[in-house]
Structures are given as structure tokens and as C-alpha cells.
Write an enzyme that holds these catalytic residues in place. Structure first.
Site, PDB file in Angstrom:
ATOM      1  N   LYS A  81       0.812  -1.224   0.000  1.00 51.19           N
ATOM      2  CA  LYS A  81       0.000   0.000   0.000  1.00 51.19           C
ATOM      3  C   LYS A  81       0.843   1.270   0.000  1.00 51.19           C
ATOM      4  CE  LYS A  81      -4.173  -1.939   1.881  1.00 51.19           C
ATOM      5  NZ  LYS A  81      -5.125  -2.022   3.012  1.00 51.19           N
ATOM      6  N   CYS A 169      -6.372   7.199  29.355  1.00 52.70           N
ATOM      7  CA  CYS A 169      -7.234   7.794  30.392  1.00 52.70           C
ATOM      8  C   CYS A 169      -8.701   7.514  30.105  1.00 52.70           C
ATOM      9  CB  CYS A 169      -7.078   9.309  30.434  1.00 52.70           C
ATOM     10  SG  CYS A 169      -5.508   9.924  31.000  1.00 52.70           S
ATOM     11  N   CYS A 181     -11.632  -5.424  16.898  1.00 55.18           N
ATOM     12  CA  CYS A 181     -11.742  -5.981  15.557  1.00 55.18           C
ATOM     13  C   CYS A 181     -13.205  -6.122  15.165  1.00 55.18           C
ATOM     14  CB  CYS A 181     -11.121  -7.360  15.566  1.00 55.18           C
ATOM     15  SG  CYS A 181      -9.619  -7.416  14.658  1.00 55.18           S
TER      16      CYS A 181
HETATM   17 ZN   LIG Z   1      -3.563   9.173  30.194  1.00 54.35          ZN
END
Ligand SMILES: [Zn+2]
Length: 339
Positions: A81, A169, A181
Site C-alpha cells: 500500500k 485515560c 476488531c
Molecule cells: Zn492518560
């Protein structure tokens, strides 16, 4: 000089000064599938100075419906690609320095690239690589823009080290679609919508207009006519392993990087060598021809058909076994034909 950027310079938030900044910047794109093609084209047309584009795969017929840089000829030749992308991108804007890398982005390589780029664009299809990008972004202070899509759904978020929460986070609290997936299929407008969000944010970062960044996690479903923008600025975690006080960058540790994996949404297993090697594809072609089955080779990879499987071997030693999702079976085939 020609006036190729005149319309972008007329846009007040960019202007001539912004254009000069864009042309001095180096962007890294991880992935050259649907998102990667569209991101690369937009950045090259916008006149970014340098582009490094990394992808582990080659062009297949099922890509042509949405991966805008590729042609039937690329699918016919099983062109890697990034090689096909570089050719198209150079025809679009020959003044951009484009580096095409055929590789499965590992932590070690990502760290090397992160040291010399201004921005990382996520165009990958898997969770592992995204979390590695998240870690290098924090380690080297490079912003990155997350983007994912599946079906008619898309999501994007911009991560600025020391300012915004990082992807790690958000993991526990925010549903991050596209991180797993999925074989649900995809329509091209979902791709282009995600890329529009990613590129708008990228341009703001490249012209140093950080105040204009969105600061929200945006997601949409174009078929269901849904849209949401979640404020996430309060979600930065003090104990985050990627951006918190005691950072360990867990996704960059060698042990956490899988060597053998079933590829996202594909009936294929990838096997990565544990140590870097370079394969002599020409010699291998002769060996495999003697085993029966059809062999097709281009300068970058060799494809070997043994019904019902197809084995694709890259110069860097990576092997894709198509026609199975069973890791032991794939390993056995790898061992049988490649030792
Ligand atoms: Zn973080």
C-alpha cells in the site's frame, strides 16, 4: 511560483504564515488503508513539508471501494500500500518529501519516528498499535489524532500531551468504538467523515492554532443519523500509566507486543519474526516453486498459493497466512513451507 495554495492562504485562520508553517512540518501516518489514504491525500494537497507513511499490507480488490489512492493495477500486482500510495501522492504534489515504509509499526520503530515528527495521525485498524502510538506520543510530547470507523460509525479525538487526557485515560470510562476488531463492513462516507475531523484538527495543530482545537471526543453514525460530542477534559487520570505522574508506557514494553496475531476483520494470521531478518525473495521463490503451488513475486513481497491457503512473505520476514484464523494452524503452515 504557482498559486497552488492560494485558496488555503485566503482562509484567514491559515493565511500565508500558516501555509509556511504547514510546509515546514513533518507528519507521520500509521496505516495506509481507507483512513490513511484519505489523510495522506489531504495533507499532501495541503502542502505539508514531509510525510512518513507506514503500512504492513498490500492492495487487494476489496480495498478499492474506499481506499482512494489505489487502482485496479495496484490490486492486480499486490502492490504494497505505501508504495502505491507514494506513487499517487507524488503525482498529486511532487514538492512533498514522502517516505514510504513497508512495516508493521512496532514500539521500537514508533519511538524512532516520533523523535522527528510534529504530529502523528492514527489510521491503523487495531488496538495494540493505537495504544503504542498513545505511549510514544506521551513519551516524546508529540500530538496525535485518533480516528476509527466501522460500518457507518466513526469516532475521532485529538490528544495533546500535557494538555488533554490521553487515550489510555479514556479507556475505562468512554465507549471507544472501532477499537476492537470488527467484520461489520464499512461505507466510504464514514471514512471521509472521520478524516474530515482528523484533518481539520491536524491543520489547526500544524499552524499552531491550539486554541481552536475541538477538545471533545466526537462520534457519529451516518446511517442512523446520530451524532455526539463528549466533553472529556475532566477524565485525565493522575495514575494513568501513559500520561500520569508515574508513567511506565506499558504498551511499548517488548513483552506486550504480540508476535503472532489474527488480523482485524480478515481471515488471516500474521507471524512476525522475533528478530529482524531480511528475506531473499528470489531464492525463496525457487524453493517454493519446487514445493508445488503457484508463486507470484514483486520487488517487495512474494505470494504463494497452496489451496485453500495463500501465504504472503515480506522482505522484512513477516508472513501473512490467508484462509485461516487459527494460530496453531498458521504456525504449522509457516513452519512447513518456510522452516
Ligand atoms: Zn492518560
Amino acid at each position: 511560483m504557482n498559486n497552488r495554495y492560494s485558496r488555503q492562504e485566503l482562509f484567514p485562520p491559515i493565511g500565508k504564515i500558516g501555509q509556511e508553517k504547514i510546509s515546514a512540518k513533518h507528519v507521520l501516518i500509521i496505516g495506509a488503508g481507507a483512513l490513511g489514504s484519505a489523510i495522506a491525500e489531504a495533507l499532501v494537497r495541503a502542502g505539508v513539508g514531509q510525510l512518513t507513511i507506514v503500512d504492513r499490507d498490500y492492495v487487494e480488490w476489496s480495498n478499492l471501494q474506499r481506499q482512494q489512492l489505489y487502482t485496479e493495477d495496484d490490486a492486480e500486482k499486490r502492490q504494497p500500500k505505501v508504495i502505491a500510495a507514494k506513487k499517487s501522492l507524488t503525482e498529486i504534489n511532487s514538492s512533498v518529501a514522502i517516505e514510504a515504509v513497508i512495516a508493521d509499526a512496532s514500539g521500537v520503530e514508533l519511538e524512532e519516528w516520533a523523535k522527528c515528527v510534529d504530529l502523528i495521525m492514527d489510521a491503523t485498524d487495531n488496538f495494540e498499535t493505537r495504544m503504542m502510538i498513545n505511549d510514544v506520543s506521551q513519551k516524546y510530547g508529540v500530538p496525535w489524532i485518533y480516528g476509527a470507523c466501522v460500518g457507518s460509525y466513526g469516532i475521532s479525538y485529538t490528544i495533546i500531551p500535557e494538555k488533554t487526557p490521553c487515550l489510555s485515560c479514556l479507556l475505562a470510562t468512554v465507549p471507544l468504538g472501532g477499537l476492537t476488531c470488527d467484520t461489520a463492513g464499512i461505507i466510504s462516507p464514514a471514512v471521509n467523515m472521520v478524516v474530515s475531523y482528523q484533518i481539520s484538527e491536524a491543520l489547526k495543530i500544524l499552524v499552531d492554532d491550539l486554541d481552536s482545537l475541538r477538545n471533545k471526543l466526537v462520534s457519529f453514525d451516518l446511517w442512523k443519523n446520530q451524532f455526539s460530542a463528549i466533553k472529556v477534559d475532566k477524565l485525565k487520570k493522575e495514575d494513568c500509566p501513559s500520561c500520569g505522574k508515574k508513567r511506565s508506557f506499558p504498551y511499548l514494553s517488548f513483552e506486550n507486543q504480540t508476535k503472532t496475531a489474527v488480523l482485524c476483520g480478515r481471515d488471516s494470521v500474521q507471524i512476525r519474526p522475533s528478530l529482524p531478518i531480511t528475506r531473499d525473495l528470489e531464492a525463496l521463490e525457487i524453493v517454493l516453486q519446487n514445493q508445488g503451488g503457484t508463486v507470484q513475486r514483486n520487488p517487495y513481497l512474494l505470494s504463494f498459493n497452496v489451496n485453500p491457503h495463500r501465504i504472503v512473505i515480506f522482505k522484512d520476514g513477516r508472513v501473512l497466512i490467508h484462509g485461516t484464523k487459527d494460530i496453531p494452524e498458521a504456525k504449522a503452515l509457516n513452519h512447513r513451507y518456510l522452516g
